[in-house]
Design an enzyme around this catalytic site. Structure first.
Site, PDB file in Angstrom:
ATOM      1  N   GLN A  88       1.951  13.919  -2.734  1.00 17.98           N
ATOM      2  CA  GLN A  88       1.993  12.883  -1.698  1.00 17.98           C
ATOM      3  C   GLN A  88       2.869  13.309  -0.533  1.00 17.98           C
ATOM      4  O   GLN A  88       3.965  13.831  -0.722  1.00 17.98           O
ATOM      5  CB  GLN A  88       2.546  11.593  -2.302  1.00 17.98           C
ATOM      6  CG  GLN A  88       2.779  10.470  -1.313  1.00 17.98           C
ATOM      7  CD  GLN A  88       3.391   9.257  -1.970  1.00 17.98           C
ATOM      8  OE1 GLN A  88       2.697   8.323  -2.350  1.00 17.98           O
ATOM      9  NE2 GLN A  88       4.711   9.250  -2.114  1.00 17.98           N
ATOM     10  N   TYR A 116      -4.495   7.512   4.572  1.00 14.72           N
ATOM     11  CA  TYR A 116      -4.591   6.125   5.028  1.00 14.72           C
ATOM     12  C   TYR A 116      -3.274   5.712   5.696  1.00 14.72           C
ATOM     13  O   TYR A 116      -2.202   6.193   5.341  1.00 14.72           O
ATOM     14  CB  TYR A 116      -4.910   5.165   3.884  1.00 14.72           C
ATOM     15  CG  TYR A 116      -3.899   5.123   2.762  1.00 14.72           C
ATOM     16  CD1 TYR A 116      -2.857   4.193   2.760  1.00 14.72           C
ATOM     17  CD2 TYR A 116      -3.986   5.990   1.674  1.00 14.72           C
ATOM     18  CE1 TYR A 116      -1.942   4.130   1.728  1.00 14.72           C
ATOM     19  CE2 TYR A 116      -3.060   5.946   0.641  1.00 14.72           C
ATOM     20  CZ  TYR A 116      -2.049   5.015   0.669  1.00 14.72           C
ATOM     21  OH  TYR A 116      -1.130   4.961  -0.356  1.00 14.72           O
TER      22      TYR A 116
END
Length: 297
Positions: A230, A190
């Site tokens: 991440q 995103y």
């Protein structure tokens, strides 16, 4: 203008507020360029192909994806099948240079199955690590010795600390992320930006305040170490959004948990804006192509 008439700076003119102090931009270290390609599958075009044409196209596409997976110049590419998203499939590319990303993009668009893969979105960025804590600490030390940010001693110390930081295993993993293994097959991507609204302007905060907020934010994320990997990429100057976040996990519910946790941090609650989310599963080139062709046999 009448000669001899002095023009007062706005900050000192009667009725004008004192000018706000200059807020320097955040210092960052960069690594690999990143490109996320999103596609929708044109099923009508796929069905219009002859079985022989589909088989040949599939073989050439699989070969191209294997070659892109581990290029000689470094980096990697990976295909993903999206689930419940506004696109059907996604390709992720990480490369040492922008030209390398462009070559990967052209290779995909030139592959035989590109006629049935309709572009549904793209995101160009570069892996990034913000040096909020490092620069904030150095600024305090500089003030304590009576110096000013940017003086010769500050610059020498800054270069030394940045060099040491870049060489650390932790930063190396952030800037040059390894391809996730089989234990983390799920992916979530995103984009996001920081707000500039009145009373919520991230870019008007002091370096010290930004450092505090990002440290708290990072502390929340570290609680998911081992469960979520991440990758943060910066896109200022490359995209309308300012950052991209790519998450990998073994359990897709971890995406919901980590995003929920971090949205309650002050920095996200006050300053974050989020774009669409794309969620799916990484596949081998063979499985990815088979998923595209599903239902046409």
């Amino acid at each position: 203008m009448t000669h001899g008439t002095a023009i007062q700076p706005a900050a000192t003119r009667p009725g004008h507020a004192e000018a706000a102090p200059h807020v320097p931009p955040a210092l960052t270290l960069e690594g690999w360029y990143a490109h996320h390609q999103l596609f929708s599958i044109d099923r009508a075009a796929l069905r219009a192909m002859t079985p022989e044409a589909r088989a040949g196209a599939a073989e050439r596409t699989v070969r191209a994806l294997h070659e892109l997976a581990q290029p000689a110049e470094g980096g990697w590419s990976a295909p993903a099948l999206l689930i419940g998203s506004t696109a059907d499939v996604m390709l992720l590319h990480f490369r040492p240079t922008l030209d390398g990303v462009g070559e990967a993009q052209r290779r995909v668009l030139g592959a035989s199955l590109s006629q049935v893969l309709k572009p549904a979105g793209a995101f160009l960025s570069v892996t990034e690590a913000g040096m909020y804590a490092l620069t904030s600490k150095l600024a305090r030390e500089t003030a304590a010795r009576g110096g000013v940010e940017g003086d010769a001693e500050y610059q020498r110390e800054l270069e030394a600390r940045l060099e040491a930081e870049r060489a650390s295993p932790h930063l190396q993993r952030r800037l040059y992320p390894p391809r996730p293994g089989e234990a983390m097959p799920y992916v979530c991507f995103y984009p996001m930006s920081k707000r500039r609204a009145p009373q919520q302007n991230w870019y008007a905060l002091s370096g010290e305040e930004r450092s505090r907020l990002m440290w708290e934010h990072g502390k929340s994320g570290r609680r998911f170490a081992g469960r979520v990997f991440q990758v943060i990429t910066g896109s200022i100057g490359f995209d309308a959004w300012e950052w991209g976040v790519t998450l990998f996990a073994g359990d897709p519910l971890e995406f919901k948990r980590v995003v929920t946790e971090m949205r309650f941090d002050e920095v996200s609650a006050q300053y974050a804006e989020f774009g669409d989310f794309w969620v799916g599963r990484l596949l081998t080139p063979e499985a990815w192509v088979a998923a595209i062709l599903e239902g046409t046999e």
